[in-house]
Design an enzyme around this catalytic site. Structure first.
Site, PDB file in Angstrom:
ATOM      1  N   ASP A  75       8.013  -9.636   0.069  1.00 28.56           N
ATOM      2  CA  ASP A  75       9.158  -8.813   0.438  1.00 28.56           C
ATOM      3  C   ASP A  75       9.649  -9.148   1.841  1.00 28.56           C
ATOM      4  OD1 ASP A  75       9.583  -7.395  -1.839  1.00 28.56           O
ATOM      5  OD2 ASP A  75       8.525  -5.601  -1.199  1.00 28.56           O
ATOM      6  N   TYR A 135      -4.315 -11.175   0.770  1.00 25.46           N
ATOM      7  CA  TYR A 135      -3.481 -10.635   1.843  1.00 25.46           C
ATOM      8  C   TYR A 135      -4.387 -10.077   2.934  1.00 25.46           C
ATOM      9  CZ  TYR A 135       0.534 -10.805  -1.313  1.00 25.46           C
ATOM     10  OH  TYR A 135       1.522 -11.231  -2.160  1.00 25.46           O
TER      11      TYR A 135
END
Length: 278
Positions: A75, A135
């Protein structure tokens, strides 16, 4: 953040589909970027994207290229330390692989760089061959903000309880329905969370997350919930009830994107030899 469905990621029985178009060869790149400069990975009609910027650099070298494909579609505002990408170029592509990263970087802005370039293994697909995505979320745990971490980590002034956070994280690890941590998700919401842990440091704390695929904003929702636990606003034992509720309103708010980094991905043995590789 949008992720490939678990039913697609890592499929090896359809590898025959993962071949470049006729007259082209597939390259594998490792790419890093500063997320503040982009509206995410995916091509956007009215905002800069990593995908479009990388394709534009290739077009300086050869006009006949396809769109780059990444292991994950981040994003807006999310950074990448080491994102695997594949690119299909004509067989007569003239830039030698040892010089390709440097040639591309000459046409890229300072916020985006190709770190490595190589021939892709047969049947390799950056997205569908991916077996695990990782992540890390970074938190600046100090009384006062620091300008060198501005836009790189979430500033938290108060104390955090790492032990309680890790206890909550342990109860979330495994295969569950993660609807309570996803935003506006219309896919099936069962995912396998393979790793979730908190590493405290001075002054940076890191929350490490690993799985094959994730729901939209799932990582940021998990981190927001763990920070509530760390701050003493939520009992560690309460996260199992939140998970079972499947109600987004029960979990913590999504943390800001600027603390989130795509840190790496893993592929199977057939992609990178017997041991696989990141």
């Amino acid at each position: 953040m949008r992720r490939a469905d678990a039913t697609l990621c890592g499929m090896t029985d359809t590898r025959r589909r993962y071949i470049p178009p006729a007259g082209h060869v597939r390259l594998r790149l490792t790419v890093g970027w500063d997320g503040a400069a982009y509206a995410g990975w995916q091509s956007q009609a009215s905002a800069p994207s990593v995908q479009d910027t990388l394709q534009g650099a290739f077009q300086h070298l050869t006009p006949a290229v396809f769109r780059p494909v990444a292991a994950g579609r981040t994003d807006a505002g999310v950074h990448a330390e080491a994102m695997p990408v594949h690119m299909d170029v004509p067989e007569g592509f003239g830039v030698p692989l040892p010089r390709l990263a440097r040639a591309l970087n000459a046409h890229l802005p300072p916020t985006l760089a190709v770190l490595e370039a190589a021939q892709a293994p047969s049947g390799f697909h950056a997205r569908f061959s991916c077996a695990e995505r990782r992540y890390v979320y970074r938190v600046l745990r100090t009384p006062h903000r620091h300008p060198l971490w501005e836009g790189r980590a979430l500033h938290v002034r108060g104390e955090l309880d790492a032990e309680a956070m890790n206890a909550a994280a342990a109860s979330l690890t495994g295969t569950h329905d993660f609807a309570a941590f996803a935003t506006q998700e219309d896919r099936q919401t069962v995912r396998e969370l393979r790793g979730l842990s908190i590493v405290s440091g001075q002054p940076i704390w890191e929350i490490h997350v690993a799985g094959q695929s994730f729901l939209r904003h799932m990582v940021r929702g998990l981190v927001g919930t763990l920070l509530l636990v760390g701050a003493g606003k939520l009992e560690a034992s309460a996260v199992t009830g939140i998970l079972a509720s499947r109600q987004r309103a029960q979990a913590g708010a999504n943390v800001p994107a600027h603390g989130l980094y795509f840190s790496g991905a893993s592929y199977g043995r057939r992609d990178f030899g017997e041991q696989g590789r990141d």
